[in-house]
Write a protein that holds these residues in place. Structure first.
Motif, PDB file in Angstrom:
ATOM      1  N   LEU A 100      -7.920 -11.739   0.370  1.00  0.00           N
ATOM      2  CA  LEU A 100      -7.507 -11.678  -1.030  1.00  0.00           C
ATOM      3  C   LEU A 100      -7.191 -13.057  -1.592  1.00  0.00           C
ATOM      4  O   LEU A 100      -7.387 -13.324  -2.784  1.00  0.00           O
ATOM      5  CB  LEU A 100      -6.288 -10.762  -1.176  1.00  0.00           C
ATOM      6  CG  LEU A 100      -6.525  -9.275  -0.879  1.00  0.00           C
ATOM      7  CD1 LEU A 100      -5.221  -8.505  -0.972  1.00  0.00           C
ATOM      8  CD2 LEU A 100      -7.566  -8.689  -1.819  1.00  0.00           C
ATOM      9  N   VAL A 115      -5.333  -7.820  -5.564  1.00  0.00           N
ATOM     10  CA  VAL A 115      -5.091  -6.626  -4.751  1.00  0.00           C
ATOM     11  C   VAL A 115      -6.379  -6.008  -4.224  1.00  0.00           C
ATOM     12  O   VAL A 115      -6.332  -5.128  -3.356  1.00  0.00           O
ATOM     13  CB  VAL A 115      -4.276  -5.572  -5.544  1.00  0.00           C
ATOM     14  CG1 VAL A 115      -2.898  -6.112  -5.885  1.00  0.00           C
ATOM     15  CG2 VAL A 115      -5.022  -5.131  -6.804  1.00  0.00           C
ATOM     16  N   ALA A 116      -7.528  -6.439  -4.742  1.00  0.00           N
ATOM     17  CA  ALA A 116      -8.810  -5.932  -4.234  1.00  0.00           C
ATOM     18  C   ALA A 116      -9.911  -6.926  -4.560  1.00  0.00           C
ATOM     19  O   ALA A 116      -9.954  -7.459  -5.671  1.00  0.00           O
ATOM     20  CB  ALA A 116      -9.140  -4.568  -4.832  1.00  0.00           C
ATOM     21  N   THR A 159      -6.767   2.450  -7.766  1.00  0.00           N
ATOM     22  CA  THR A 159      -8.081   1.867  -8.042  1.00  0.00           C
ATOM     23  C   THR A 159      -9.169   2.727  -7.404  1.00  0.00           C
ATOM     24  O   THR A 159      -9.019   3.177  -6.264  1.00  0.00           O
ATOM     25  CB  THR A 159      -8.189   0.441  -7.457  1.00  0.00           C
ATOM     26  OG1 THR A 159      -7.127  -0.366  -7.955  1.00  0.00           O
ATOM     27  CG2 THR A 159      -9.519  -0.195  -7.834  1.00  0.00           C
ATOM     28  N   PRO A 179       0.832  -1.204   0.000  1.00  0.00           N
ATOM     29  CA  PRO A 179       0.000   0.000   0.000  1.00  0.00           C
ATOM     30  C   PRO A 179       0.866   1.254   0.000  1.00  0.00           C
ATOM     31  O   PRO A 179       1.905   1.293   0.670  1.00  0.00           O
ATOM     32  CB  PRO A 179      -0.792  -0.118   1.311  1.00  0.00           C
ATOM     33  CG  PRO A 179      -0.747  -1.571   1.668  1.00  0.00           C
ATOM     34  CD  PRO A 179       0.580  -2.063   1.171  1.00  0.00           C
ATOM     35  N   ARG A 190      -3.248  -4.790   2.079  1.00  0.00           N
ATOM     36  CA  ARG A 190      -2.932  -4.025   3.282  1.00  0.00           C
ATOM     37  C   ARG A 190      -1.483  -4.152   3.740  1.00  0.00           C
ATOM     38  O   ARG A 190      -1.058  -3.442   4.652  1.00  0.00           O
ATOM     39  CB  ARG A 190      -3.844  -4.479   4.438  1.00  0.00           C
ATOM     40  CG  ARG A 190      -5.326  -4.210   4.208  1.00  0.00           C
ATOM     41  CD  ARG A 190      -5.623  -2.760   4.023  1.00  0.00           C
ATOM     42  NE  ARG A 190      -7.055  -2.490   3.890  1.00  0.00           N
ATOM     43  CZ  ARG A 190      -7.555  -1.346   3.450  1.00  0.00           C
ATOM     44  NH1 ARG A 190      -6.738  -0.371   3.096  1.00  0.00           N
ATOM     45  NH2 ARG A 190      -8.861  -1.179   3.339  1.00  0.00           N
ATOM     46  N   LYS A 249     -15.450  -5.180   1.194  1.00  0.00           N
ATOM     47  CA  LYS A 249     -14.375  -4.713   0.312  1.00  0.00           C
ATOM     48  C   LYS A 249     -13.035  -4.961   0.998  1.00  0.00           C
ATOM     49  O   LYS A 249     -12.807  -4.487   2.110  1.00  0.00           O
ATOM     50  CB  LYS A 249     -14.552  -3.233  -0.009  1.00  0.00           C
ATOM     51  CG  LYS A 249     -15.870  -2.938  -0.712  1.00  0.00           C
ATOM     52  CD  LYS A 249     -16.172  -1.463  -0.786  1.00  0.00           C
ATOM     53  CE  LYS A 249     -17.554  -1.229  -1.376  1.00  0.00           C
ATOM     54  NZ  LYS A 249     -17.924   0.213  -1.379  1.00  0.00           N
ATOM     55  N   THR A 250     -12.194  -5.710   0.316  1.00  0.00           N
ATOM     56  CA  THR A 250     -10.891  -6.085   0.873  1.00  0.00           C
ATOM     57  C   THR A 250      -9.799  -5.597  -0.054  1.00  0.00           C
ATOM     58  O   THR A 250      -9.792  -5.936  -1.247  1.00  0.00           O
ATOM     59  CB  THR A 250     -10.782  -7.610   1.047  1.00  0.00           C
ATOM     60  OG1 THR A 250     -11.871  -8.080   1.844  1.00  0.00           O
ATOM     61  CG2 THR A 250      -9.470  -7.989   1.715  1.00  0.00           C
ATOM     62  N   PHE A 251      -8.864  -4.793   0.474  1.00  0.00           N
ATOM     63  CA  PHE A 251      -7.756  -4.264  -0.315  1.00  0.00           C
ATOM     64  C   PHE A 251      -6.427  -4.804   0.220  1.00  0.00           C
ATOM     65  O   PHE A 251      -6.332  -5.259   1.362  1.00  0.00           O
ATOM     66  CB  PHE A 251      -7.726  -2.734  -0.250  1.00  0.00           C
ATOM     67  CG  PHE A 251      -8.939  -2.071  -0.836  1.00  0.00           C
ATOM     68  CD1 PHE A 251      -9.187  -2.117  -2.191  1.00  0.00           C
ATOM     69  CD2 PHE A 251      -9.836  -1.397  -0.017  1.00  0.00           C
ATOM     70  CE1 PHE A 251     -10.304  -1.500  -2.738  1.00  0.00           C
ATOM     71  CE2 PHE A 251     -10.956  -0.770  -0.544  1.00  0.00           C
ATOM     72  CZ  PHE A 251     -11.190  -0.824  -1.914  1.00  0.00           C
ATOM     73  N   SER A 263     -11.280   3.342  -2.507  1.00  0.00           N
ATOM     74  CA  SER A 263     -10.114   3.566  -3.356  1.00  0.00           C
ATOM     75  C   SER A 263      -8.867   3.020  -2.681  1.00  0.00           C
ATOM     76  O   SER A 263      -8.836   2.827  -1.464  1.00  0.00           O
ATOM     77  CB  SER A 263      -9.948   5.061  -3.638  1.00  0.00           C
ATOM     78  OG  SER A 263      -9.766   5.773  -2.426  1.00  0.00           O
ATOM     79  N   GLN A 264      -7.855   2.774  -3.495  1.00  0.00           N
ATOM     80  CA  GLN A 264      -6.577   2.350  -2.949  1.00  0.00           C
ATOM     81  C   GLN A 264      -5.457   2.782  -3.882  1.00  0.00           C
ATOM     82  O   GLN A 264      -5.665   2.960  -5.085  1.00  0.00           O
ATOM     83  CB  GLN A 264      -6.521   0.826  -2.740  1.00  0.00           C
ATOM     84  CG  GLN A 264      -6.412   0.022  -4.018  1.00  0.00           C
ATOM     85  CD  GLN A 264      -6.055  -1.437  -3.768  1.00  0.00           C
ATOM     86  OE1 GLN A 264      -5.594  -1.807  -2.680  1.00  0.00           O
ATOM     87  NE2 GLN A 264      -6.255  -2.274  -4.768  1.00  0.00           N
TER      88      GLN A 264
END
Length: 206
Positions: free
Chosen positions: A179, A163-164, A110, A37, A150, A146-148, A57-58
């Motif tokens: 993920l 990644v998401a 994103t 990240p 980390r 929602k999983t990003f 967003s990420q």
């Protein structure tokens, strides 16, 4: 109006990142091979919060192995057969000549939109902006997960890195996902809409 704010946000984020890179301030970029990240400054975090987009967003920073010449971004939707179906993608390559730079280093951004489309941007030797295809949905979903990305992760050449992951359902319950569940699509059984964003670093030109 929300779409307008989303576009403004992306512009602000890209300008901020471009400014960092232009000033050669690489303290927030990776100095070892992998992805992680992007570490936002207080000002950048405030901008995300001001637009209410911190959960949609990420920004990822990447420093690819020397043999990688292409970064590919893919977005998939899980179909009724528990198979991942492509709904968008994009790539940037250094080419075999590795001009104008000789290594894949940069950022990947994103943004999740209200209509379930996804905007993504690759900032490396140049900049590329992409968006996914429109999705027809029968009704508005009640719950979502929602999983990003980390934490730092190593890069394995020619292997997709999720990644998401975004999961939507008409409810009323929703469990958490990781993920790595990308590699076990049956984990999302009975969910109404599942999307995933992956990055792949390859040793081939496109």
């Amino acid at each position: 109006m929300r779409k307008f704010f989303s576009v403004v946000l992306i512009v602000v984020m890209v300008i901020a990142l471009a400014g960092c890179l232009g000033n050669k301030d690489t303290s927030t970029l990776l100095n070892k091979e992998g992805i992680a990240p992007f570490k936002l400054t207080e000002r950048e975090s405030y901008l995300l919060q001001s637009f209410g987009m911190e959960n949609n967003s990420q920004i990822i920073t990447f420093n690819a192995p020397k043999e990688a010449i292409t970064i590919e971004a893919n977005v998939y939707r899980l179909n009724d057969r528990d198979d991942w179906e492509s709904i968008g993608g994009g790539a940037m390559s250094l080419g075999n000549e590795r001009i104008p730079v000789d290594k894949l280093t940069g950022t990947f951004t994103t943004l999740l939109n209200e209509n379930y489309t996804i905007d993504f941007h690759i900032n490396c030797s140049g900049r590329g902006s992409y968006t996914t295809n429109d999705i027809d949905v029968a009704s508005e979903y009640m719950v979502s997960s929602k999983t990003f990305l980390r934490e730092f992760q190593d890069i394995e050449i020619n292997k997709e890195i999720p990644v998401a992951i975004m999961v939507y359902d008409s409810g009323p319950r929703m469990q958490s996902y990781s993920l790595q569940d990308y590699f076990e699509p049956s984990r999302f059984d009975q969910m109404d809409l599942v999307q995933v964003v992956t990055l792949t670093f390859t040793d081939k030109d496109f």
